[in-house]
Design an enzyme around this catalytic site. Structure first.
Site, short mmCIF file in Angstrom:
data_model
loop_
_atom_site.label_atom_id
_atom_site.label_comp_id
_atom_site.label_asym_id
_atom_site.label_seq_id
_atom_site.Cartn_x
_atom_site.Cartn_y
_atom_site.Cartn_z
CD GLU A 80 100.86 67.49 121.46
OE1 GLU A 80 101.47 67.88 120.45
OE2 GLU A 80 101.40 67.36 122.57
N GLY A 121 96.43 81.91 114.12
CA GLY A 121 96.79 81.62 112.74
C GLY A 121 96.50 80.18 112.34
CE1 TYR A 122 100.70 78.12 108.96
CE2 TYR A 122 101.03 79.02 111.15
CZ TYR A 122 101.49 78.77 109.88
OH TYR A 122 102.75 79.15 109.54
CE1 TYR A 170 104.55 65.76 117.80
CE2 TYR A 170 102.66 67.17 117.31
CZ TYR A 170 103.67 66.77 118.17
OH TYR A 170 103.80 67.37 119.39
CG ASP A 220 107.83 67.69 117.20
OD1 ASP A 220 108.88 67.03 117.43
OD2 ASP A 220 107.42 68.57 117.97
CB CYS A 264 118.61 69.60 121.11
SG CYS A 264 119.54 68.95 119.70
#
Length: 347
Positions: free
Chosen positions: A39, A83-84, A122, A140, A194
């Site tokens: 996650e 990243g992050y 989340y 999310d 979606c």
């Protein structure tokens, strides 16, 4: 328009998920630790990109104790390219908290999960529902998009108040017997059917019979997002300094963008770069291609070069093997790392 039959909506959604769910490594063995790792990795990162990172991370750090005791450099190397990087730094902090407060295990309740570093609403909802089967929504971007369209809610999804509104609404819908499947099913619908931007695939969506957006023809207008701030553009000048078979690396500050990672010599202004180059005994300079990297709120527009020097200089000079195995280079520098590797092959 008829009121949405939420019970039938849930049944149709779960039936679709049972037939169409992707086979993913963290789903095959959904232990709390594996769910948590997946996650966090999946935040702002595509599923296909995450798969090899997940396998490598779990192999190197198979449990919370291993994560809690891992060095920062090990963590950065395992995370290199995702990243992050604050995500993995917070994971280590959370692992230490689990060792100190929860006997080396992830807690099973939403509120306790929320108390850990790096775990927001989340992630707490996802872990609580998927790993511990707690009937808690995981809201999310996918969930906000899907149900903005299903319920035709025009609130700005970037606002925290909107997320809380959806969380409250979904608490009334999520099935107590299969909350794990429900949350994953909505994420899957958002990722595969979606979809954002491009036209959603309403003709194959199991929620179409229940979707007010589809029935009223406003799906393409949803969800609503207020205009984001325009990213600032920063120019960077990259010098990859090579002495014999060693490469000069710098470590970034412990705080801020790309905190603690290693980089090639990077300058904000050409005058700074010129001053640096004037201190070197240069053998030759090889131009590298221009490159661009997009962060959340800024873009780096980079020009770079390989700088081969004759005389050794002070600093962190590392071998190519060490560069590959031990030093985490941000993906912003990918073009320059690749250019370096290509040149070193022929030396």
């Amino acid at each position: 328009m008829e009121k949405i039959n939420n019970k039938q909506l849930v049944e149709d959604l779960l039936a679709w998920y049972d037939a169409n769910a992707r086979i993913l490594p963290w789903r095959e063995e959904a232990t709390p630790y594996r769910v948590w790792v997946s996650e966090i990795m999946l935040q702002q990162t595509r599923v296909e990109a995450v798969k090899p990172y997940f396998e490598r991370f779990i192999h190197a750090l198979p449990d919370i104790s291993a994560l809690a005791h891992a060095s920062e450099d090990t963590l950065r190397k395992l995370w290199e390219g995702l990243g992050y990087y604050h995500r993995v730094s917070n994971m280590k902090k959370a692992a230490i908290q689990c060792m100190e407060r929860f006997n080396g295990q992830l807690p099973s309740t939403y509120d306790e999960l929320l108390s850990l570093s790096g775990i927001g609403a989340y992630s707490a909802g996802a872990i609580a529902s998927i790993a511990f089967h707690q009937p808690v929504p995981a809201v999310d971007g996918n969930v906000l998009r899907v149900f903005s369209r299903v319920w035709v809610i025009e609130d700005d999804i970037l606002k925290e108040s909107t997320k809380k509104k959806f969380q409250k609404l979904l608490m009334e819908v999520i099935p107590k017997e299969r909350p794990d499947a429900f949350n994953q099913a909505v994420m899957e619908i958002g990722a595969m059917v979606c979809v954002p931007n491009a036209a959603p695939k309403c003709h194959i969506c199991p929620l179409a019979p229940h979707c007010k957006g589809y029935q009223t023809g406003v799906t393409h207008k949803l969800p609503v997002k207020a205009g984001k701030k325009k990213r600032t553009i920063e120019k960077k000048y990259i010098d990859v300094v090579v002495y014999e078979d060693k490469i000069l690396l710098q470590q970034r500050e412990k705080d801020g963008l790309l905190a603690g990672l290693y980089e090639f010599n990077t300058f904000d202004y050409p005058q700074e770069e010129e001053l640096f180059l004037s201190t070197l005994d240069i053998e030759k300079i090889v131009p590298l291609k221009d490159s661009k990297h997009i962060f959340t709120h800024k873009e780096w527009h980079m020009s770079g070069k390989l700088v081969f020097i004759r005389k050794k200089i002070k600093g962190n000079l590392v071998s190519m093997q060490d560069l590959e195995e031990h030093y985490a280079i941000p993906s912003a520098y990918k073009a320059y790392k690749e250019g370096l590797i290509e040149w070193m092959k022929h030396m």
